[in-house]
Every structure is written in C-alpha cells, then in structure tokens.
Design a protein around this motif. Structure first.
Motif, PDB file in Angstrom:
ATOM      1  N   HIS A  60      35.686  41.370  26.658  1.00 32.77           N
ATOM      2  CA  HIS A  60      35.984  42.099  27.899  1.00 32.77           C
ATOM      3  C   HIS A  60      36.395  43.522  27.587  1.00 32.77           C
ATOM      4  O   HIS A  60      37.262  43.766  26.755  1.00 32.77           O
ATOM      5  CB  HIS A  60      37.118  41.359  28.634  1.00 32.77           C
ATOM      6  CG  HIS A  60      37.650  42.066  29.851  1.00 32.77           C
ATOM      7  ND1 HIS A  60      38.938  41.894  30.292  1.00 32.77           N
ATOM      8  CD2 HIS A  60      37.075  42.924  30.713  1.00 32.77           C
ATOM      9  CE1 HIS A  60      39.132  42.617  31.382  1.00 32.77           C
ATOM     10  NE2 HIS A  60      38.008  43.262  31.651  1.00 32.77           N
ATOM     11  N   LEU A  75      41.721  44.069  34.852  1.00 33.67           N
ATOM     12  CA  LEU A  75      41.774  43.484  36.191  1.00 33.67           C
ATOM     13  C   LEU A  75      43.056  43.897  36.901  1.00 33.67           C
ATOM     14  O   LEU A  75      44.092  44.070  36.261  1.00 33.67           O
ATOM     15  CB  LEU A  75      41.716  41.960  36.121  1.00 33.67           C
ATOM     16  CG  LEU A  75      40.510  41.330  35.435  1.00 33.67           C
ATOM     17  CD1 LEU A  75      40.551  39.816  35.616  1.00 33.67           C
ATOM     18  CD2 LEU A  75      39.200  41.902  35.946  1.00 33.67           C
ATOM     19  N   MET A  79      32.888  36.622  39.469  1.00 32.68           N
ATOM     20  CA  MET A  79      32.870  38.023  39.894  1.00 32.68           C
ATOM     21  C   MET A  79      33.402  38.182  41.322  1.00 32.68           C
ATOM     22  O   MET A  79      33.971  39.225  41.656  1.00 32.68           O
ATOM     23  CB  MET A  79      31.459  38.592  39.793  1.00 32.68           C
ATOM     24  CG  MET A  79      30.980  38.829  38.375  1.00 32.68           C
ATOM     25  SD  MET A  79      29.241  39.387  38.311  1.00 32.68           S
ATOM     26  CE  MET A  79      29.408  41.045  39.012  1.00 32.68           C
ATOM     27  N   HIS A 130      38.995  41.235  40.394  1.00 30.79           N
ATOM     28  CA  HIS A 130      38.908  42.577  40.953  1.00 30.79           C
ATOM     29  C   HIS A 130      39.449  43.579  39.933  1.00 30.79           C
ATOM     30  O   HIS A 130      40.497  43.378  39.333  1.00 30.79           O
ATOM     31  CB  HIS A 130      39.699  42.671  42.258  1.00 30.79           C
ATOM     32  CG  HIS A 130      39.336  41.617  43.252  1.00 30.79           C
ATOM     33  ND1 HIS A 130      38.026  41.353  43.593  1.00 30.79           N
ATOM     34  CD2 HIS A 130      40.100  40.735  43.951  1.00 30.79           C
ATOM     35  CE1 HIS A 130      38.009  40.361  44.481  1.00 30.79           C
ATOM     36  NE2 HIS A 130      39.250  39.972  44.702  1.00 30.79           N
ATOM     37  N   SER A 138      38.065  46.628  36.834  1.00 29.50           N
ATOM     38  CA  SER A 138      36.962  47.138  36.021  1.00 29.50           C
ATOM     39  C   SER A 138      36.654  46.159  34.896  1.00 29.50           C
ATOM     40  O   SER A 138      37.560  45.598  34.294  1.00 29.50           O
ATOM     41  CB  SER A 138      37.331  48.503  35.435  1.00 29.50           C
ATOM     42  OG  SER A 138      38.373  48.375  34.499  1.00 29.50           O
ATOM     43  N   TYR A 139      35.362  45.968  34.631  1.00 31.19           N
ATOM     44  CA  TYR A 139      34.999  45.103  33.512  1.00 31.19           C
ATOM     45  C   TYR A 139      33.532  45.264  33.144  1.00 31.19           C
ATOM     46  O   TYR A 139      32.663  45.428  33.998  1.00 31.19           O
ATOM     47  CB  TYR A 139      35.268  43.621  33.824  1.00 31.19           C
ATOM     48  CG  TYR A 139      34.641  43.093  35.093  1.00 31.19           C
ATOM     49  CD1 TYR A 139      33.360  42.563  35.102  1.00 31.19           C
ATOM     50  CD2 TYR A 139      35.340  43.122  36.293  1.00 31.19           C
ATOM     51  CE1 TYR A 139      32.789  42.066  36.257  1.00 31.19           C
ATOM     52  CE2 TYR A 139      34.785  42.637  37.461  1.00 31.19           C
ATOM     53  CZ  TYR A 139      33.505  42.113  37.444  1.00 31.19           C
ATOM     54  OH  TYR A 139      32.940  41.633  38.612  1.00 31.19           O
ATOM     55  N   SER A 140      33.291  45.285  31.850  1.00 35.51           N
ATOM     56  CA  SER A 140      31.994  44.958  31.282  1.00 35.51           C
ATOM     57  C   SER A 140      32.247  43.800  30.342  1.00 35.51           C
ATOM     58  O   SER A 140      33.179  43.840  29.528  1.00 35.51           O
ATOM     59  CB  SER A 140      31.401  46.140  30.517  1.00 35.51           C
ATOM     60  OG  SER A 140      30.881  47.105  31.402  1.00 35.51           O
ATOM     61  N   ARG A 157      28.249  43.791  34.290  1.00 37.92           N
ATOM     62  CA  ARG A 157      29.015  44.995  34.582  1.00 37.92           C
ATOM     63  C   ARG A 157      29.614  44.869  35.978  1.00 37.92           C
ATOM     64  O   ARG A 157      28.961  44.365  36.902  1.00 37.92           O
ATOM     65  CB  ARG A 157      28.085  46.204  34.512  1.00 37.92           C
ATOM     66  CG  ARG A 157      28.769  47.551  34.344  1.00 37.92           C
ATOM     67  CD  ARG A 157      27.738  48.624  34.103  1.00 37.92           C
ATOM     68  NE  ARG A 157      28.370  49.939  34.004  1.00 37.92           N
ATOM     69  CZ  ARG A 157      27.693  51.074  34.008  1.00 37.92           C
ATOM     70  NH1 ARG A 157      26.363  51.050  34.090  1.00 37.92           N
ATOM     71  NH2 ARG A 157      28.333  52.227  33.919  1.00 37.92           N
ATOM     72  N   ASP A 158      30.838  45.329  36.174  1.00 35.67           N
ATOM     73  CA  ASP A 158      31.479  45.146  37.474  1.00 35.67           C
ATOM     74  C   ASP A 158      30.705  45.881  38.557  1.00 35.67           C
ATOM     75  O   ASP A 158      29.940  46.807  38.286  1.00 35.67           O
ATOM     76  CB  ASP A 158      32.953  45.562  37.427  1.00 35.67           C
ATOM     77  CG  ASP A 158      33.190  47.051  37.614  1.00 35.67           C
ATOM     78  OD1 ASP A 158      32.922  47.573  38.698  1.00 35.67           O
ATOM     79  OD2 ASP A 158      33.672  47.696  36.659  1.00 35.67           O
ATOM     80  N   TYR A 213      39.595  51.096  43.221  1.00 34.77           N
ATOM     81  CA  TYR A 213      39.930  49.692  43.416  1.00 34.77           C
ATOM     82  C   TYR A 213      41.295  49.616  44.090  1.00 34.77           C
ATOM     83  O   TYR A 213      42.107  50.530  43.985  1.00 34.77           O
ATOM     84  CB  TYR A 213      39.976  48.936  42.082  1.00 34.77           C
ATOM     85  CG  TYR A 213      38.708  49.036  41.263  1.00 34.77           C
ATOM     86  CD1 TYR A 213      37.702  48.078  41.372  1.00 34.77           C
ATOM     87  CD2 TYR A 213      38.522  50.086  40.374  1.00 34.77           C
ATOM     88  CE1 TYR A 213      36.543  48.170  40.611  1.00 34.77           C
ATOM     89  CE2 TYR A 213      37.366  50.186  39.612  1.00 34.77           C
ATOM     90  CZ  TYR A 213      36.381  49.230  39.742  1.00 34.77           C
ATOM     91  OH  TYR A 213      35.238  49.332  38.989  1.00 34.77           O
TER      92      TYR A 213
END
Length: 497
Positions: free
Chosen positions: A123, A127, A174, A178, A180-182, A195-196, A473
C-alpha cells in the motif's frame, strides 16, 4: 491514520526540514522465471520512496513465500533471501510510515492466509477512515497485529474474498475505504494493481519481454529493461495474468474528478519517471521557468539546493536567459552523499550542524556575487536559514531564495509526512516574515495557478491540500474542496486501452 487539526505526521518522527517520502509498490507476473529478483531490482529503483523497511512476497502456484525486514533494500535482503522466494508472480514494497508504527509489525507487504487462499498486500497512501473500519472489523472477530491502515485493507479484502473473485472483492473494499491509495495485491498467484478513484498516488503498468510489471514509478520499469505501457487510471484495476502473457483492465469506480498529488512532480518522484503522462524532469524545468516569469531577479548566478532543486534552477536560468537576463546557472553547493539525513540527529543543534556536514559551498561560485538559491519547498525553515548563512559566510553579496512550489500551510493526510501544522513555518507567517526568518534578501514562492499550468492540469484535478488547507477527501476537522459524496462503482466494465 492521521485525522483532525494540525497532526499530519507520525508522532516523534517530525524532526526533518524536508518532506518525507511515502512508499513504493511493485507487482510482477512472469512467464517462466522467478519474480523475486525483478521485484528486488524494482524496489531498488523506488528506494527514494521509503527507507524504513522493504519486503517481497511471491507465490509458486502452491504456496506463498515472503521476506520482509527493516532497513534499506540492500540491508533487508541477501542473495539467499532472494533465491528462497520461489514463484513467477510477486509483489514488493518499500516503506516510510505515515500511518502506523516504525517496526516489523507494520512492514509490508502484509500477508494473511484464510479459507480462500493466501493474500499479500502493498500500500502506498493513507486512509482517512481506517480507525472506523478497524473497530467494525474487530467487532466481527478480526484480530489485528499492527496499528497500520494496510492491515485494515487486507482484512477487509479477505472478508470479501470468500467467493474467490478478486476483482469483486477489490471493488467491494474500494467502496469502504476512503483516502489515497495505490495497491499491489497478490491473491494466490494472481497479481493485481489498483489506484484510488481520484488517482492521488501514482501507479503505472509496464511490459517486459516475458511478462508485466506494476510499479509506483516508471523508473522501476526502466531498471527491468521494460516499456512503460501507461498510467493506471484512477479507479481502475489491472489484473495480471498468472502466466505473464497479458493483463485484464477493469474500471471499478467512476471518476468525476481527480486529485493528483502535485508534490510527486515537485519533490518525491525520480526526475526520470513519468507520472500521469508527464516526465518529472520536464515538469520541474517548467516549474522553474514559471518561477522566473513570476518572480525572477537578475542576479549573477542561480544555483540549486541539490538534488531536487537542480531541474528547477536549470529551467529558471534558461527562462531568464531567454529574456536576455545575465544570470548564469552554476553549482554552488556540494553535497556530501555519505551523510545521513538530518532527521536522525537527536538534537536541534546537531540537526543544524548536519546541514553544514551535508552541503558545503563552492566559494568561487559564490564569493562577491549576487546569488539566487532555488529549492523545491520550505517546511520548517531550518535548512533554508542555514543555507543562506552558509552562502553569506562564503562571501555572497546577496542571497535571493526562490521556491518551486507554493507555501506549505497545512499537513498532508494522504501519505506524505511533512510536519504538524504548528511546525510549518508558512502556517502562521507571511512570505515577508519567512524571508526575515531565513535571512534572505528576497523570497518568492511559485503560485498555485502556475503549478497547475506547468503540469498541464486544471487546478481542480490536483490535490493541493498542503498549500491551500482544503482537501480532496473528507478529513475530520478539515475543509474540503470537493463534493464529499463517494465515487460510484461501475458494473465492472472493461476499460479502453
């Protein structure tokens, strides 16, 4: 997870005057050779994104193999460790913690075995609802071994993988996480990248002679002698075939607007990487040119703070010379590459001394001259103050500081450890007050609009939370610049390449 006002950094870790890298992720699927060594090389190419731990997980078609250790890639692995990781599919991770402890329990990839097989997860991101999901999953009987948000994602994925459909499980998760994430995910011998839905963290897919690779940056593909195919789209999943012959693309969530992290181009990514279709080196030169056009001053010499300021200074000098200014580009600071980062020094006095150990002026470039010093950012102001003093001690007649980004006024909650709001010099000081603090003859930052133009993005498609205080976000206690409604899932329609 970081939430609430003024706390965007891991406790007791905010001792550097530089933003800290986030993490780097890799996923590989090959036709007929082990994946561990290519993953190992790719992690070396991403070492700048995290230096606290490194790990690789592979699958040989029957069982999962893993090796995860603290330290740099070269310290975490020896030849025997790599050789023991059998299997033609694998994922890897280098970590700097922006959520969770600095210990083995939070090192990645995170692995778990359950009734539907084995799962590995890497990750990059952060989050904003990890605590809420952790409490819910704990109430359902899930036992956690770390305080990181990656384990939260892994447990939720495992819960949704009961029917064995990886794409369905990822789509369900997903919809619940909530921020950001790759991610690179390995379910048994299948590797997936996602990818988010706002694309905050980078992720690319590349093709090798005998397989495919997913990575945070294209430089990791280059080191494997592969070809960059494209960026993974926001909200998209790329599922690599287990035999390395191809991949399946699925758009899992609709994307109304993006939130690309502009700081990837300003500081974090390697200059030789392509992020969201733009070569980072070219972007930094464009930012430098824009800096001249907005606030240029015709000094004798323009010099970078090495290494990240170099492309900015080059672009600044070229733009100045195009306007018939007499400014000359020169290296005025020599970097000692064998000195550790300033954050490892235990006291403020030692951290300030470390600047002098790390950077030494080239007197012939500086003495008796007016100098423009180019850097990518100012966080606390400590380093800038020391550098201005160094140049004056070396005989500079005047020192003008130019910054290739807007002032950092707020913390990052999405994977960058900058500092707490209370420690950010621009959070409560004007540019004039910062100039006085660092001792420069003049100081100017690049505007937000100039950043967007240089990156060929509309302002609304960038994450600018750290320089505006408004986030893409929904973060508890902070303002948002977006509609906080969650992105809508799609019907798993195939994406166009």
């Amino acid at each position: 997870m970081q939430t609430g006002h003024g706390d965007g950094a891991t406790p007791d870790r905010a001792t550097t005057d530089e933003p800290r890298e986030k993490c780097g992720v890799v996923g590989v699927s090959l036709a007929d050779r082990d994946a561990a060594r290519p993953v190992y090389y790719a992690l070396y190419a991403l070492q700048h994104r995290g230096q606290d731990s490194a790990g690789i997980v592979t699958h040989d078609g029957f069982q999962q193999h893993d090796h995860v250790e603290m330290g740099l890639v070269g310290d975490a692995f020896d030849e025997a460790d790599v050789e023991a990781l059998a299997g033609s599919t694998g994922i890897g991770h280098v970590r700097y913690p922006t959520a969770g402890s600095v210990d083995q329990s939070c090192a990645q990839p995170f692995t778990v075995s359950f009734n539907s097989g084995s799962l590995g997860l890497s990750h990059n991101g952060n989050l904003v609802n990890a605590d809420e999901l952790r409490d819910e999953l704990a109430g359902l009987g899930h036992a956690f071994t770390s305080d990181g948000d990656t384990e939260v994602i892994a447990h939720d994925l495992a819960r949704n993988l009961l029917d064995g459909d990886l794409l369905h499980a990822v789509r369900e998760t997903m919809g619940r996480i909530h921020g950001s994430y790759s991610l690179t995910v390995m379910h048994d011998d299948r590797v997936l990248g996602v990818r988010d839905p706002r694309g905050n963290r980078p992720l690319v897919v590349g093709e090798l002679d005998d397989g495919y690779v997913l990575a945070s940056e294209s430089a990791a593909i280059d080191v494997l002698d592969g070809d960059l195919v494209r960026d993974v789209r926001p909200g998209e999943a790329i599922l690599l075939d287990a035999d390395g012959t191809g991949y399946e693309s699925r758009q899992l969530f609709e994307v109304d607007d993006t939130a690309h992290c502009f700081f990837e181009h300003v500081y974090f990514a390697r200059p030789d990487s392509v992020i969201d279709g733009t070569l980072v080196y070219d972007a930094r030169r464009e930012l430098g040119g824009a800096l001249w056009r907005e606030s240029g001053i015709d000094t004798d010499v323009v010099m970078p703070v090495p290494d990240s300021g170099r492309a900015f200074a080059s672009g600044y000098a070229d733009a100045a010379q195009a306007d018939d200014a007499s400014v000359e580009f020169a290296e005025g600071l020599m970097k000692n590459r064998y000195v550790g980062r300033t954050f490892i020094m235990p006291t403020q006095d030692e951290r300030e001394r470390a600047v002098r150990l790390k950077l030494n002026p080239i007197r012939s470039t500086v003495e008796g001259k007016s100098v423009t010093l180019i850097d990518d950012s100012i966080v606390r102001g400590t380093t800038s103050t020391q550098l201005v003093e160094l140049l004056r001690d070396a005989g500079a007649e005047s020192v003008h500081v130019r910054i290739g980004a807007p002032p950092i006024v707020a913390p990052c909650y999405f994977g960058i450890d900058m500092a707490t709001r209370e420690e950010l010099i621009a959070a409560d000081k004007t540019t004039a007050e910062i100039r006085e603090t660092v001792g420069a003859d003049s100081l100017a930052y690049l505007s937000v609009d100039a950043v967007a133009a240089a990156l060929d993005e509309v302002r609304e498609d960038l994450c600018l939370g750290c320089v505006t205080g408004e986030y893409p976000y929904d973060v508890a206690g902070e303002a948002t610049d977006r509609d906080v409604d969650r992105p809508s899932p799609t019907g798993l329609a195939e994406a166009d390449d």
